[in-house]
Motif scaffolding. Structure first.
Motif, mmCIF file in Angstrom:
data_model
loop_
_atom_site.group_PDB
_atom_site.id
_atom_site.type_symbol
_atom_site.label_atom_id
_atom_site.label_comp_id
_atom_site.label_asym_id
_atom_site.label_seq_id
_atom_site.Cartn_x
_atom_site.Cartn_y
_atom_site.Cartn_z
ATOM 1 N N LEU A 71 10.664 48.169 -47.431
ATOM 2 C CA LEU A 71 9.956 48.066 -46.160
ATOM 3 C C LEU A 71 10.789 47.434 -45.061
ATOM 4 N N GLN A 72 11.574 46.435 -45.401
ATOM 5 C CA GLN A 72 12.320 45.746 -44.351
ATOM 6 C C GLN A 72 13.653 46.403 -44.024
ATOM 7 N N HIS A 73 13.984 47.496 -44.692
ATOM 8 C CA HIS A 73 15.229 48.211 -44.398
ATOM 9 C C HIS A 73 14.895 49.378 -43.475
ATOM 10 N N TYR A 74 14.824 49.080 -42.188
ATOM 11 C CA TYR A 74 14.372 50.068 -41.216
ATOM 12 C C TYR A 74 15.365 51.201 -40.999
ATOM 13 N N ALA A 75 16.586 51.086 -41.483
ATOM 14 C CA ALA A 75 17.548 52.181 -41.385
ATOM 15 C C ALA A 75 17.202 53.317 -42.339
ATOM 16 N N LEU A 76 16.331 53.045 -43.317
ATOM 17 C CA LEU A 76 15.909 54.086 -44.257
ATOM 18 C C LEU A 76 14.859 54.971 -43.602
ATOM 19 N N ALA A 77 15.134 56.266 -43.596
ATOM 20 C CA ALA A 77 14.115 57.209 -43.138
ATOM 21 C C ALA A 77 13.027 57.244 -44.205
ATOM 22 N N ARG A 78 11.802 57.447 -43.800
ATOM 23 C CA ARG A 78 10.722 57.494 -44.776
ATOM 24 C C ARG A 78 9.615 58.408 -44.289
ATOM 25 N N ASP A 79 9.005 59.071 -45.247
ATOM 26 C CA ASP A 79 7.856 59.922 -44.953
ATOM 27 C C ASP A 79 6.558 59.218 -45.328
ATOM 28 N N VAL A 80 6.616 58.404 -46.366
ATOM 29 C CA VAL A 80 5.443 57.704 -46.878
ATOM 30 C C VAL A 80 5.865 56.302 -47.294
ATOM 31 N N GLU A 81 5.020 55.326 -47.026
ATOM 32 C CA GLU A 81 5.271 53.948 -47.467
ATOM 33 C C GLU A 81 4.096 53.474 -48.309
ATOM 34 N N TRP A 82 4.411 53.049 -49.534
ATOM 35 C CA TRP A 82 3.418 52.454 -50.420
ATOM 36 C C TRP A 82 3.916 51.071 -50.799
ATOM 37 N N VAL A 83 3.007 50.152 -50.922
ATOM 38 C CA VAL A 83 3.329 48.802 -51.356
ATOM 39 C C VAL A 83 2.665 48.576 -52.710
ATOM 40 N N ALA A 84 3.431 48.068 -53.665
ATOM 41 C CA ALA A 84 2.881 47.683 -54.963
ATOM 42 C C ALA A 84 2.779 46.166 -54.988
ATOM 43 N N MET A 85 1.619 45.666 -55.378
ATOM 44 C CA MET A 85 1.385 44.230 -55.429
ATOM 45 C C MET A 85 0.781 43.853 -56.770
ATOM 46 N N ALA A 86 1.199 42.726 -57.289
ATOM 47 C CA ALA A 86 0.607 42.194 -58.512
ATOM 48 C C ALA A 86 -0.721 41.521 -58.159
ATOM 49 N N ARG A 87 -1.777 41.907 -58.850
ATOM 50 C CA ARG A 87 -3.113 41.376 -58.571
ATOM 51 C C ARG A 87 -3.133 39.852 -58.649
ATOM 52 N N ASP A 88 -2.473 39.286 -59.642
ATOM 53 C CA ASP A 88 -2.545 37.832 -59.821
ATOM 54 C C ASP A 88 -1.707 37.059 -58.806
ATOM 55 N N LEU A 89 -0.761 37.724 -58.145
ATOM 56 C CA LEU A 89 0.064 37.046 -57.144
ATOM 57 C C LEU A 89 -0.423 37.297 -55.727
ATOM 58 N N GLY A 90 -0.980 38.479 -55.478
ATOM 59 C CA GLY A 90 -1.423 38.815 -54.132
ATOM 60 C C GLY A 90 -0.307 38.625 -53.128
ATOM 61 N N VAL A 91 -0.579 37.990 -52.028
ATOM 62 C CA VAL A 91 0.447 37.714 -51.016
ATOM 63 C C VAL A 91 0.957 36.279 -51.128
ATOM 64 N N GLY A 92 0.686 35.651 -52.259
ATOM 65 C CA GLY A 92 1.159 34.281 -52.457
ATOM 66 C C GLY A 92 0.553 33.356 -51.427
ATOM 67 N N ASN A 93 1.388 32.535 -50.813
ATOM 68 C CA ASN A 93 0.887 31.612 -49.793
ATOM 69 C C ASN A 93 0.869 32.252 -48.404
ATOM 70 N N GLY A 94 1.277 33.523 -48.311
ATOM 71 C CA GLY A 94 1.231 34.250 -47.044
ATOM 72 C C GLY A 94 2.429 34.012 -46.144
ATOM 73 N N PHE A 95 3.392 33.188 -46.591
ATOM 74 C CA PHE A 95 4.555 32.878 -45.768
ATOM 75 C C PHE A 95 5.748 33.742 -46.145
ATOM 76 N N LEU A 96 6.636 33.944 -45.171
ATOM 77 C CA LEU A 96 7.880 34.670 -45.398
ATOM 78 C C LEU A 96 8.881 33.777 -46.119
ATOM 79 N N LEU A 97 9.868 34.424 -46.749
ATOM 80 C CA LEU A 97 10.972 33.681 -47.351
ATOM 81 C C LEU A 97 11.601 32.775 -46.307
ATOM 82 N N PRO A 98 12.050 31.605 -46.592
ATOM 83 C CA PRO A 98 12.086 30.943 -47.888
ATOM 84 C C PRO A 98 10.843 30.104 -48.185
ATOM 85 N N ALA A 99 9.907 29.998 -47.232
ATOM 86 C CA ALA A 99 8.707 29.184 -47.455
ATOM 87 C C ALA A 99 7.722 29.843 -48.409
#
Length: 125
Positions: A71-99
Motif C-alpha cells: 500500500l505504501q509503495h505508490y510507484a506500484l501500479a495497481r488495479d485492486v487493493e486488498w488489505v489482510a488483517m489479523a482479527r486478534d491484532l486489528g489496527v493495534g494501537n492505531g499509530f504509525l511506525l515506530p509508535a
C-alpha cells in the motif's frame, strides 16, 4: 480456472528472483517462505516497482501479484487493493511506525477495494 500468482518483496539493491535454494540472507525469510510454500514466482528488490516489472517480463502469465506492504509503495501500479488483517491484532494501537505497527494511517482502509480479516478470536478491530 485459477489465478496465476506471483509475489515480491525484499531489500536487495538489485532485483533477484527467489529460487527454492536461495540464501535467506540474500532474499529474506518472507520471500523464501512464499516461494517454498506457494511455489509461485517471487522477485525481491528494494525498488518494488522494478521487482514487479521483472516478474511480469519473465512470467507474463502472472495475473495477480501479492505485495506484502504494497500500500505504501505508490510507484506500484495497481488495479485492486486488498488489505489482510489479523482479527486478534486489528489496527493495534492505531499509530504509525515506530509508535505503532501501522505503515499507513487507518483512514487508508477507506480507500481500498476490500479488507480481509482473518483468524479467530474477538480482539482488535
Amino acid at each position: 480456472m485459477g489465478w496465476s500468482v506471483g509475489g515480491y518483496g525484499g531489500e536487495n539493491r538489485a532485483v533477484v528472483e527467489v529460487r527454492l535454494d536461495s540464501d535467506v540472507g540474500v532474499v529474506g525469510d518472507e520471500a523464501l517462505l512464499m516461494k517454498r510454500g506457494c511455489g509461485v514466482p517471487v522477485f525481491v528488490g528494494r525498488r518494488r516497482a522494478l521487482a514487479v516489472a521483472e516478474l511480469l517480463v519473465r512470467y507474463p502469465e502472472v495475473q495477480l501479484v501479492v505485495c506484502d506492504d504494497g500500500l505504501q509503495h505508490y510507484a506500484l501500479a495497481r488495479d485492486v487493493e486488498w488489505v489482510a488483517m489479523a482479527r486478534d491484532l486489528g489496527v493495534g494501537n492505531g499509530f504509525l511506525l515506530p509508535a505503532g505497527a501501522l505503515r499507513e494511517g487507518v483512514g487508508r482502509l477507506a480507500l481500498v477495494d476490500g479488507v480481509c480479516v482473518h483468524g479467530v478470536g474477538g480482539g482488535g478491530g
